[in-house]
Design a protein around this motif. Structure first.
Motif, PDB file in Angstrom:
ATOM      1  N   ASP A  37       0.736  -1.180   0.032  1.00 26.36           N
ATOM      2  CA  ASP A  37       0.063   0.001  -0.003  1.00 26.36           C
ATOM      3  C   ASP A  37       0.787   1.351   0.140  1.00 26.36           C
ATOM      4  OD1 ASP A  37       0.898   0.726   2.785  1.00 26.36           O
ATOM      5  OD2 ASP A  37      -0.665  -0.753   3.400  1.00 26.36           O
ATOM      6  N   HIS A  38       2.220   1.149   0.043  1.00 25.89           N
ATOM      7  CA  HIS A  38       2.999   2.608  -0.207  1.00 25.89           C
ATOM      8  C   HIS A  38       4.300   1.936  -0.598  1.00 25.89           C
ATOM      9  CE1 HIS A  38       3.973   0.913   3.980  1.00 25.89           C
ATOM     10  NE2 HIS A  38       5.262   1.486   3.639  1.00 25.89           N
ATOM     11  N   ALA A  39       4.981   3.305  -1.031  1.00 23.55           N
ATOM     12  CA  ALA A  39       6.146   3.161  -1.895  1.00 23.55           C
ATOM     13  C   ALA A  39       7.340   2.298  -1.299  1.00 23.55           C
ATOM     14  CB  ALA A  39       6.770   4.407  -2.536  1.00 23.55           C
ATOM     15  N   LEU A  40       8.211   1.841  -1.681  1.00 26.65           N
ATOM     16  CA  LEU A  40       9.422   1.325  -1.231  1.00 26.65           C
ATOM     17  C   LEU A  40      10.284   2.456  -0.788  1.00 26.65           C
ATOM     18  CD1 LEU A  40      10.498  -1.641  -0.474  1.00 26.65           C
ATOM     19  CD2 LEU A  40      11.797  -1.567  -2.628  1.00 26.65           C
ATOM     20  N   PRO A  41      10.927   2.692   0.433  1.00 30.54           N
ATOM     21  CA  PRO A  41      11.635   3.559   0.991  1.00 30.54           C
ATOM     22  C   PRO A  41      12.867   3.756   0.054  1.00 30.54           C
ATOM     23  CG  PRO A  41      10.596   2.783   2.843  1.00 30.54           C
ATOM     24  CD  PRO A  41      10.547   1.786   1.787  1.00 30.54           C
ATOM     25  N   ARG A  42      13.358   4.870  -0.353  1.00 32.80           N
ATOM     26  CA  ARG A  42      14.659   4.992  -0.847  1.00 32.80           C
ATOM     27  C   ARG A  42      15.531   5.956  -0.328  1.00 32.80           C
ATOM     28  NH1 ARG A  42      15.555   8.517  -6.416  1.00 32.80           N
ATOM     29  NH2 ARG A  42      17.826   8.376  -6.587  1.00 32.80           N
ATOM     30  N   LEU A  43      16.869   5.213  -0.116  1.00 33.88           N
ATOM     31  CA  LEU A  43      18.067   5.690   0.814  1.00 33.88           C
ATOM     32  C   LEU A  43      18.754   6.710  -0.044  1.00 33.88           C
ATOM     33  CD1 LEU A  43      19.392   5.140   3.688  1.00 33.88           C
ATOM     34  CD2 LEU A  43      20.907   4.086   2.428  1.00 33.88           C
ATOM     35  N   PRO A  44      19.026   8.170   0.599  1.00 31.27           N
ATOM     36  CA  PRO A  44      19.734   9.252  -0.303  1.00 31.27           C
ATOM     37  C   PRO A  44      21.258   8.892  -0.182  1.00 31.27           C
ATOM     38  CG  PRO A  44      18.878  10.006   1.832  1.00 31.27           C
ATOM     39  CD  PRO A  44      18.453   8.415   1.731  1.00 31.27           C
ATOM     40  N   ILE A  45      21.863   8.767  -1.227  1.00 31.99           N
ATOM     41  CA  ILE A  45      23.254   8.518  -1.220  1.00 31.99           C
ATOM     42  C   ILE A  45      24.214   9.574  -2.076  1.00 31.99           C
ATOM     43  CG2 ILE A  45      23.070   6.108  -0.481  1.00 31.99           C
ATOM     44  CD1 ILE A  45      23.425   5.774  -3.991  1.00 31.99           C
ATOM     45  N   VAL A  46      25.402   9.629  -1.828  1.00 27.71           N
ATOM     46  CA  VAL A  46      26.147  10.278  -2.653  1.00 27.71           C
ATOM     47  C   VAL A  46      27.611   9.421  -3.263  1.00 27.71           C
ATOM     48  CG1 VAL A  46      25.638  12.551  -2.146  1.00 27.71           C
ATOM     49  CG2 VAL A  46      27.400  11.408  -0.698  1.00 27.71           C
ATOM     50  N   ALA A  47      28.352   9.679  -4.090  1.00 26.26           N
ATOM     51  CA  ALA A  47      29.640   9.154  -3.968  1.00 26.26           C
ATOM     52  C   ALA A  47      30.696  10.358  -3.539  1.00 26.26           C
ATOM     53  CB  ALA A  47      30.046   8.737  -5.403  1.00 26.26           C
ATOM     54  N   ASP A  48      31.605   9.773  -2.569  1.00 26.52           N
ATOM     55  CA  ASP A  48      32.494  10.777  -2.038  1.00 26.52           C
ATOM     56  C   ASP A  48      33.694  10.953  -2.839  1.00 26.52           C
ATOM     57  OD1 ASP A  48      34.367   8.750  -1.558  1.00 26.52           O
ATOM     58  OD2 ASP A  48      34.081   8.592   0.569  1.00 26.52           O
ATOM     59  N   ALA A  49      34.489  11.677  -2.635  1.00 25.13           N
ATOM     60  CA  ALA A  49      35.851  12.161  -3.210  1.00 25.13           C
ATOM     61  C   ALA A  49      36.542  10.727  -3.796  1.00 25.13           C
ATOM     62  CB  ALA A  49      36.799  12.988  -2.571  1.00 25.13           C
ATOM     63  N   GLY A  50      36.597   9.684  -2.815  1.00 25.26           N
ATOM     64  CA  GLY A  50      37.303   8.532  -2.985  1.00 25.26           C
ATOM     65  C   GLY A  50      36.526   7.554  -3.784  1.00 25.26           C
ATOM     66  N   GLY A  51      35.247   7.952  -4.405  1.00 25.12           N
ATOM     67  CA  GLY A  51      34.496   6.987  -4.938  1.00 25.12           C
ATOM     68  C   GLY A  51      33.747   6.082  -4.152  1.00 25.12           C
ATOM     69  N   VAL A  52      33.739   6.223  -2.929  1.00 25.46           N
ATOM     70  CA  VAL A  52      32.827   5.333  -1.985  1.00 25.46           C
ATOM     71  C   VAL A  52      31.542   5.819  -2.012  1.00 25.46           C
ATOM     72  CG1 VAL A  52      32.620   4.654   0.383  1.00 25.46           C
ATOM     73  CG2 VAL A  52      35.058   4.730  -0.442  1.00 25.46           C
ATOM     74  N   LEU A  53      30.455   4.962  -2.048  1.00 26.18           N
ATOM     75  CA  LEU A  53      29.120   5.243  -1.811  1.00 26.18           C
ATOM     76  C   LEU A  53      28.716   5.463  -0.368  1.00 26.18           C
ATOM     77  CD1 LEU A  53      27.697   2.986  -4.581  1.00 26.18           C
ATOM     78  CD2 LEU A  53      28.062   5.373  -4.921  1.00 26.18           C
ATOM     79  N   ARG A  54      28.052   6.616  -0.158  1.00 23.66           N
ATOM     80  CA  ARG A  54      27.777   6.990   1.139  1.00 23.66           C
ATOM     81  C   ARG A  54      26.364   7.292   1.246  1.00 23.66           C
ATOM     82  NH1 ARG A  54      32.126   6.631   4.642  1.00 23.66           N
ATOM     83  NH2 ARG A  54      34.009   6.633   3.548  1.00 23.66           N
ATOM     84  N   ALA A  55      25.787   7.057   2.584  1.00 19.22           N
ATOM     85  CA  ALA A  55      24.345   7.569   2.806  1.00 19.22           C
ATOM     86  C   ALA A  55      24.345   9.022   2.940  1.00 19.22           C
ATOM     87  CB  ALA A  55      23.628   6.701   3.834  1.00 19.22           C
ATOM     88  N   THR A  56      23.459   9.798   2.910  1.00 16.97           N
ATOM     89  CA  THR A  56      23.474  11.212   3.464  1.00 16.97           C
ATOM     90  C   THR A  56      22.365  11.392   4.163  1.00 16.97           C
ATOM     91  OG1 THR A  56      21.682  11.882   1.634  1.00 16.97           O
ATOM     92  CG2 THR A  56      23.973  12.142   1.012  1.00 16.97           C
ATOM     93  N   GLY A  57      21.914  10.131   4.983  1.00 19.80           N
ATOM     94  CA  GLY A  57      20.926  10.253   5.989  1.00 19.80           C
ATOM     95  C   GLY A  57      20.310   8.863   6.027  1.00 19.80           C
ATOM     96  N   ASP A  58      19.410   8.879   6.879  1.00 18.10           N
ATOM     97  CA  ASP A  58      18.403   7.747   7.175  1.00 18.10           C
ATOM     98  C   ASP A  58      17.377   7.637   6.153  1.00 18.10           C
ATOM     99  OD1 ASP A  58      17.252   5.293   7.868  1.00 18.10           O
ATOM    100  OD2 ASP A  58      16.211   6.197   9.723  1.00 18.10           O
ATOM    101  N   PHE A  59      16.573   6.599   5.859  1.00 16.66           N
ATOM    102  CA  PHE A  59      15.318   6.765   4.993  1.00 16.66           C
ATOM    103  C   PHE A  59      14.491   7.686   5.413  1.00 16.66           C
ATOM    104  CE2 PHE A  59      16.976   2.039   4.663  1.00 16.66           C
ATOM    105  CZ  PHE A  59      16.741   1.915   3.333  1.00 16.66           C
TER     106      PHE A  59
END
Lengths: 454, 271
Positions: free
Chosen positions: B237-259
């Motif tokens: 009945d509701h959408a699948l939560p999406r986690l906000p992310i960025v790629a840092d300077a070293g190319g590692v993917l990191r969350a920018t916060g909680d769902f």
């Protein structure tokens, strides 16, 4: 020998009259009256095999590393529950045989209850004075469902863990108290280390004790009220015609017990069931596809698949979509079943006690309602494996979901109407065909008089 | 022995043989098939013998029982009613006392029930509303390694956890690499969705790359990966939560916060 023992007991309890009457108690000779006995014997098999299994199974979610004869899982992290089930299956002599017999008997037990209850319903055996045993029977059915689900959840394999995840989500969907219920049951959020031990207590202690007690009451009420019987020559609303319990019926019943044993042992030996080593241990982020429960949970699984994607939002609160198909619908369904004797009496305007059974055609409304009920639950059960069917039918799941949504609504109405028409037609034909039944009797004055029996 | 008795005797002998066979099978390797066939055979033979006994040895006879004993005779029922009425009247005459006792018993019942129920579990807690993802958490595999933006091919899928909560069942998420440019706010084409189905909490573990959909194998809820996890079909009945992310300077993917919203299935307290 046995005579002397009976006298020894009679000296102390005065049982001679009771024993003599009990041995000659009439048991009607109809195969459908033995369906309930199948369940009684299945329950005995479950108690015996379950006791054996409980001696080896460890109800613990403590994680450990597997080293054992099943080398494909060597070095895998899994729970002690899962490990002890593997040990029981591969290292205990006859362990796998007994585990499989236990599981097959559980499936048979619940199937037997469904067939037994259907027989009771379609012949009107639940009418006064037997509403009591109808209610006890339904309670036994619910307890058996609980036994089945808790038992199949114990090994902590991937399939049963997924089932528990769904069950807890359904519990969470209950308005107001759902979250509390689930946190009390699990002592926290899912997954929980408390769940397996608690299911174990329910499975081996609470539920079997409740079932055993209720079976005893079920039989005591049956004994007191005496059996129903189908109409026939010499059978009336005031008597029971049948074989004496001893020796005739006892011999047949023991034969049935032996045959039930033979069937479940053969199934356990030849037909693999729940090979948990193929599913793997439960890991919360793993899942298998397809993913089906034991047959008797299939209707709930199907209901969850067919249910509408509606959440109700009320003043900052939510009633999520699993509530409608997995809590509300089953509650309404059970209410219908529980009140069936009173609904039947109301609709037929018949509150009298009955000991003669109705053939299914004699009560078209009741028969149609029963068939509609079975078609509905069968449709839900089939919908519970729609993904597997989609694969074999080379179609997509959504089409099948729509098909089963239609089947469980329009199909059920159609089943009701068609059954009603057939039963009413058969009843009508029987009435037309039946010759006038009269009894000719000599009266006090020496003349003859006719008594109409139709 | 008559021929029929001989048949029954044969069944009994076979039943004994089956039982012996089971013991032999048990002590010589414990083959499930041999154990099963001998034991099932023994049971079937005992059953056949009992049937033979029931129909050939025991004389066939019918008995007729009267349905009697209930309801009781009218006079008995009337006496019962009278006595109950009388006793009830005598005992419950002080109505106020009766009400007081009923209330006290109610409280007593609660007192007995509260500890065994309340002690079972903790209060519903934060884990329902928040996962362990924090701003800056690297997307970490179960083996502890970080996921870097140059590691996955298009359409590849990984299971990821917050770096400080590896194996946390509420935080587990699905990382998917899409074709670059398919989604404006996906760094290097990477998107992350909660693994927990919003319907009944099963792992949403099937990625249908052609349709860009995540599917739950339990009840076939399907979520659109290109549309913030919106429900495409199925009972969710509701959408699948999406986690906000960025790629840092070293190319590692990191969350920018909680769902942004609670993960997993719905519940009463969920807004």
């Amino acid at each position: 020998m046995i005579e002397r023992f009976a006298l020894w007991v009679d000296d102390r309890l005065g049982t001679a009259h009771f024993v003599r009457k009990a041995l000659r108690k009439a048991f009607p000779d109809h195969w459908s009256f033995m369906l309930g006995e199948i369940n009684m014997y299945a329950f005995i098999v479950l108690l015996v095999t379950g006791t054996f299994l409980a001696l080896f199974f460890r109800p613990s979610a403590t994680q450990t590393i597997y080293h054992g004869p099943y080398t494909l899982l060597d070095g895998t992290r899994l729970s002690e529950a899962y490990q002890s089930t593997l040990m029981l299956s591969f290292q205990v002599n006859a362990g796998l045989l007994i585990r499989q017999v236990h599981h097959w008997t559980a499936l048979l037990f619940i199937a037997g209850i469904v067939v037994h209850m259907s027989r009771i319903f379609f012949t009107g055996a639940f009418r006064k004075p037997r509403e009591l045993n109808w209610l006890i029977g339904i309670t036994l059915f619910v307890l058996a469902l609980g036994e089945g689900f808790t038992g199949y959840s114990l090994p902590d394999d991937l399939l049963s863990g997924t089932g528990l995840r769904i069950a807890v989500s359904v519990l969470l969907s209950v308005p107001v108290v759902g979250t509390w219920l689930s946190f009390l049951l699990l002592d926290g959020n899912f997954p929980s280390h408390q769940l397996i031990p608690r299911l174990f207590v329910a499975h081996v202690y609470i539920l079997p004790a409740a079932i055993a007690a209720l079976v005893a009451i079920h039989l005591a009420v049956l004994w007191r009220q005496k059996h129903t019987q189908f109409p026939g020559a010499g059978r009336t609303e005031k008597n029971v015609v049948g074989s004496p319990l001893f020796p005739n019926y006892a011999a047949k019943s023991l034969a049935l017990f032996a045959m039930v044993l033979a069937v479940v042992v053969a199934l356990g030996a030849f037909v693999q069931i729940n090979p948990i080593w193929l599913w793997g241990p439960y890991v919360p982020w793993h899942v298998s596809s397809p993913d089906q429960p034991d047959w008797y949970i299939g209707w709930l699984e199907g209901a969850l698949r067919l249910g509408p994607p509606w959440a109700l939002h009320l003043w900052g609160h939510t009633i999520p979509s699993p509530f409608w198909p997995a809590v509300l619908m089953p509650a309404l369904l059970f209410a219908l079943v529980v009140f069936a004797p009173w609904i039947d009496a109301l609709l037929r305007n018949d509150r009298a006690a009955h000991h003669l059974l109705d053939p299914a055609r004699a009560a078209p409304m009741r028969t149609a309602a029963g068939v509609a009920f079975l078609v509905f639950t069968a449709g839900l059960t089939l919908a519970g494996s729609d993904d597997v069917q989609a694969r074999y039918l080379h179609t997509d799941v959504i089409s099948l979901v729509h098909f089963y949504q239609g089947f469980c609504t329009l199909g059920v109405i159609l089943a009701f109407v068609v059954t009603y028409m057939i039963a009413a037609e058969l009843r009508e034909r029987e009435r037309e065909r039946a010759p006038a039944r009269v009894r000719i009797r000599r009266n006090d004055k020496g003349g003859f008089e006719e008594e109409d029996l139709t | 022995m008559t021929p029929k008795e001989r048949v029954i005797a044969l069944f009994i002998v076979l039943a004994a043989a089956g039982s012996g066979g089971f013991i032999a099978a048990y002590f010589t390797g414990g083959s499930r098939l041999l154990e099963g066939v001998s034991l099932a055979g023994a049971c079937a033979m005992f059953g056949a013998a009992a049937l033979g006994w029931a129909f050939w040895i025991v004389p066939q006879e019918h008995v007729v029982d009267e349905v009697e004993g209930y309801p009781s005779q009218t006079i008995e029922r009337m006496k019962q009613t009278n006595e109950l009425t009388e006793v009830q009247h005598l005992v419950t005459r002080p109505v106020a006392l009766v009400r007081l006792l009923a209330a006290a018993l109610g409280v007593f019942g609660l007192a007995l029930l509260v500890p065994p129920i309340r002690s079972l579990g903790t209060d519903p807690d934060e884990t329902l509303f928040h996962t362990k993802w924090r701003k800056g958490d690297a997307l970490t595999r179960i083996d502890g390694s970080f996921v870097r933006a140059d590691q996955l091919n298009v359409n590849a899928v990984e299971t990821v956890f917050p770096e400080h909560a590896i194996g946390d069942p509420m935080s587990v998420a699905t990382l998917i690499r899409l074709r670059r440019g398919l989604l404006a706010d996906a760094p290097d084409g990477y998107v992350v969705y909660s693994r927990l189905c919003t319907h009944a909490g099963c792992p949403v573990a099937l990625y249908r790359k052609a349709a860009h959909e995540l599917m739950c194998p339990c009840h076939q809820s399907t979520f659109n990966v290109l549309d913030d996890g919106a429900v495409v079909s199925g009972p969710a009945d509701h959408a699948l939560p999406r986690l906000p992310i960025v790629a840092d300077a070293g190319g590692v993917l990191r969350a920018t916060g909680d769902f942004p919203v609670p993960v997993g299935p719905g519940f009463w307290e969920r807004p």
